[in-house]
Enzyme design. Sequence first.
Site, PDB file in Angstrom:
ATOM      1  N   GLU A  69       0.851  -1.353   0.023  1.00 50.28           N
ATOM      2  CA  GLU A  69      -0.080  -0.068  -0.066  1.00 50.28           C
ATOM      3  C   GLU A  69       0.866   1.218   0.126  1.00 50.28           C
ATOM      4  OE1 GLU A  69      -3.856   1.825   2.073  1.00 50.28           O
ATOM      5  OE2 GLU A  69      -3.606  -0.095   2.101  1.00 50.28           O
ATOM      6  N   ASP A 143      -2.072  12.054  -3.019  1.00 46.65           N
ATOM      7  CA  ASP A 143      -2.007  13.868  -3.015  1.00 46.65           C
ATOM      8  C   ASP A 143      -2.303  14.139  -4.384  1.00 46.65           C
ATOM      9  OD1 ASP A 143      -1.264  16.496  -2.845  1.00 46.65           O
ATOM     10  OD2 ASP A 143       0.235  16.069  -1.190  1.00 46.65           O
TER      11      ASP A 143
END
Length: 233
Positions: A69, A143
């Site tokens: 992840e 982001d």
Amino acid sequence: MTDSSDTPERPWRNFYGRRSGKTLRNSQRGYLDADLKALSPGPVDFDENPERRPLDLKALFDDRPVWLEIGFGGGEHMVHMAARYPGVGIIGCEPFINGVAMLLGKIRRAGVTNVAVHPGDVRDLFDVLPAGSITKAFLNYPDPWPKARHHRRRFVTPEHLQPLHRVLAPGAEFRVATDIPDYVRQTLEEVPPAGFDLLDQGGTPWEDWLSTRYEQKALREGREPHYLTFRRR
């Protein structure tokens, strides 16, 4: 004694995200002090592994399949997947120390043991992951870097996708979740040329998906989640 001529040169890597946020609670500092070192996947940083020796994932996870992840945020998805799939090992990578502390608290409460944590830049982790060692990877609400001049900072660029392709096994699944339409656009433009086939995309999450706090914020603010699934060629 190591021959310095055989030691790779440390690459220059700009880092644009946050390393820390608001002051940690005493309990969170305790998690970092007591738990983080024991959850290391092995020597990742250049200072401790200048030769960039590959990590021994078979020893780390008893020869189980390994998932990755990338940027686990507060860690809820990672812990959910670790609990749901105890037969795999999951490495989480996150440079934001507040998120790391949150994850460690969730790991304690859930009691999962099939996890490892790298509190730093995923590019350093890519350096030391063996080729073809990861069978599934997740990129959840990365982001967005919304300004056009910052789009090259996004994960879905060759700087990140090429090493990701190297560490993924042929046929490995790469999942991306985002609420930013332009991130979807760039993902669809950049990921397939990096060696991936698009399997699915749309507004329906995966069957084993856990909605994260970032997704809940997006929904409250009227943004629609988008889920993309790729397969490594």
